[in-house]
Motif scaffolding. Structure first.
Motif, PDB file in Angstrom:
ATOM      1  N   LEU A   8      34.922 128.574  88.314  1.00  0.00           N
ATOM      2  CA  LEU A   8      36.355 128.354  89.030  1.00  0.00           C
ATOM      3  C   LEU A   8      37.249 127.396  88.132  1.00  0.00           C
ATOM      4  O   LEU A   8      38.259 127.558  88.329  1.00  0.00           O
ATOM      5  N   ASP A   9      36.349 126.377  87.591  1.00  0.00           N
ATOM      6  CA  ASP A   9      37.403 125.247  87.037  1.00  0.00           C
ATOM      7  C   ASP A   9      37.872 125.880  85.782  1.00  0.00           C
ATOM      8  O   ASP A   9      39.144 125.673  85.536  1.00  0.00           O
ATOM      9  N   LEU A  66      40.882 125.676  88.904  1.00  0.00           N
ATOM     10  CA  LEU A  66      40.778 125.325  90.160  1.00  0.00           C
ATOM     11  C   LEU A  66      41.225 123.744  90.110  1.00  0.00           C
ATOM     12  O   LEU A  66      41.710 123.262  90.984  1.00  0.00           O
ATOM     13  N   ASP A  70      30.510 130.881  92.509  1.00  0.00           N
ATOM     14  CA  ASP A  70      30.995 130.370  91.229  1.00  0.00           C
ATOM     15  C   ASP A  70      29.853 131.154  90.335  1.00  0.00           C
ATOM     16  O   ASP A  70      30.291 131.745  89.194  1.00  0.00           O
ATOM     17  N   PRO A 121      44.805 127.642  96.161  1.00  0.00           N
ATOM     18  CA  PRO A 121      45.031 127.867  94.714  1.00  0.00           C
ATOM     19  C   PRO A 121      45.318 129.383  94.752  1.00  0.00           C
ATOM     20  O   PRO A 121      45.146 130.215  95.408  1.00  0.00           O
ATOM     21  N   LEU A 125      44.314 131.472  91.366  1.00  0.00           N
ATOM     22  CA  LEU A 125      44.092 131.682  89.897  1.00  0.00           C
ATOM     23  C   LEU A 125      43.823 133.118  89.729  1.00  0.00           C
ATOM     24  O   LEU A 125      43.459 134.231  90.396  1.00  0.00           O
TER      25      LEU A 125
END
Length: 413
Positions: free
Chosen positions: A58-59, A63, A324, A363, A365
């Motif tokens: 996710l990062d 994120l 994730d 968010p 994404l």
């Protein structure tokens, strides 16, 4: 030919919206606070999880960068430097912080009216409404009749419900009338029938949903809700992205509670699923079956219902880490011109007082092998998500929102 997949991470907010003070949620930050608690060891739970929040996939999609854009700070364990795709922040223009409002706006239709709500008092429901409901449904009465947490009120009143045959009726700060009843002692089909009656009665009050909440077990210690929940919802006031894609002759896969939220409108394939692993499995299966220009939308409700409302920080952190860990499976299953969007409908900060949703930004994404990476900024409406997907699928523009996948030369691939 392109397809689009939306994973709606229910309640995964990233900091207060500009109008947060009007909702009493100043300071709420679902993901940020979970990350802070995890880094401080407060979200540790033996046998479940420990240590800083670990969501590298996710990062990598942005994120941490979205959190920096939303709040000005990057929480512990996250980075402001994504490794691919596009990232941004969504702001809701619909009033309230309800599930239908967020979902409809994401699909291109902001809510143009005020929802009806039940007051924070006991009894919460108008006596004439309860009397008519009991008469039409053939009920000896109801239990609850107040604002409550679903799991808590079932534990408190479940045994009395079994004894008396009275369903447990409760509400929250959301525009909702919830009915909990035992799957066997009361009957699942009967629960659906009385919920439909309640929906017909509450629709004129602009109550967004009546939710049938079945449970099993015989004592307060053993009661548990099942996956046979059903939402009876007011239909969107105009065609959503789901309707537009279906009307164009394309498939629309509604996974989890998506079909209920949109009152079945625009859905060509309704797919049931319970829990994050199963919902991910169903999404992958839909991707295998989906034709060109298909739209797949999955709601991952556990973040909200199991952890946000229950104020379970450790459980919420573990759920984020579970999702994730399987995100690479979704990416690996994508075609070259598939579009994957991860977003949310509101917040539900598990560190916040009470048990209600929190008015937060969300968010956005976005990833596709065919999409150039970059920042899409803070979007003034969730409807920009729907319009971006519409542009990707080759649909004409809708009445609300603006695509963030367009430039002067058209869609950026």
């Amino acid at each position: 030919m392109p397809r689009a997949i939306v994973c709606l991470l229910d309640s995964v907010g990233i900091g207060g919206a500009p109008d947060v003070a009007a909702y009493g949620d100043e300071g709420a930050n679902t993901v940020g606070h979970i990350a802070e608690w995890a880094a401080a060891g407060k979200a540790d739970r033996p046998g479940l999880r420990a240590g800083p929040l670990h969501v590298p996939n996710l990062d990598a999609m942005g994120l941490g960068a979205a959190l920096k854009l939303s709040t000005g700070a990057v929480p512990p364990g996250l980075s402001e430097h994504p490794k691919g795709g596009r990232f941004g922040v969504g702001r809701e223009i619909s009033r309230g912080k309800d599930t239908p409002s967020g979902h409809w706006e994401i699909a291109g239709v902001p809510v143009p009216f005020e929802w009806g709500y039940f007051p924070r008092q006991q009894p919460a429901f108008p006596p004439d409404l309860v009397a008519e409901f009991c008469l039409l449904a053939g009920l000896p009465g109801i239990l609850g009749d107040r604002h409550a947490s679903g799991t808590a009120i079932i534990a408190e009143l479940g045994e009395e419900h079994i004894r008396t045959g009275k369903p447990i009726c409760y509400t929250s700060i959301d525009s909702v009338f919830q009915i909990a009843a035992h799957e066997t002692h009361f009957g699942l089909e009967r629960l659906y029938q009385v919920s439909r009656i309640a929906f017909d009665l509450t629709e004129k009050l602009r109550i967004g949903r009546v939710i049938a909440r079945p449970f099993v077990g015989e004592t307060a210690d053993t009661f548990r809700r099942t996956g046979n929940r059903r939402d009876f919802a007011i239909a969107p006031p105009e065609p959503t992205l789901l309707d537009r894609n279906a009307q164009a002759g394309n498939q629309v896969f509604a996974i989890g509670k998506i079909s209920d939220i949109y009152a079945g409108s625009g859905v060509t394939h309704k797919v049931k699923g319970t829990g994050i692993p199963q919902l991910l499995d169903r999404t992958l299966e839909a991707m295998e079956m989906a034709d060109d220009r298909a739209f797949i939308m999955t709601n991952f409700v556990d973040f909200d219902s199991e952890y946000g409302h229950r104020r379970d920080v450790a459980g919420y952190a573990a759920a984020l880490e579970l999702f994730d860990s399987r995100l690479p499976e979704l990416i690996a299953a994508m075609r070259h011109d598939d579009l994957l969007v991860l977003t949310a409908d509101h917040g539900n900060d598990p560190t916040w007082p009470g048990t209600d949703h929190t008015r937060e930004q969300v968010p956005i994404l976005v990833f596709s092998p065919a999409l150039l990476p970059g920042e899409i900024g803070i979007r003034p409406s969730f409807a920009d998500i729907g319009e971006s997907i519409a542009a990707w699928l080759g649909l004409g523009p809708g009445r609300h929102g603006k695509s963030f996948l367009q430039a002067s030369g058209g869609v950026i691939r």
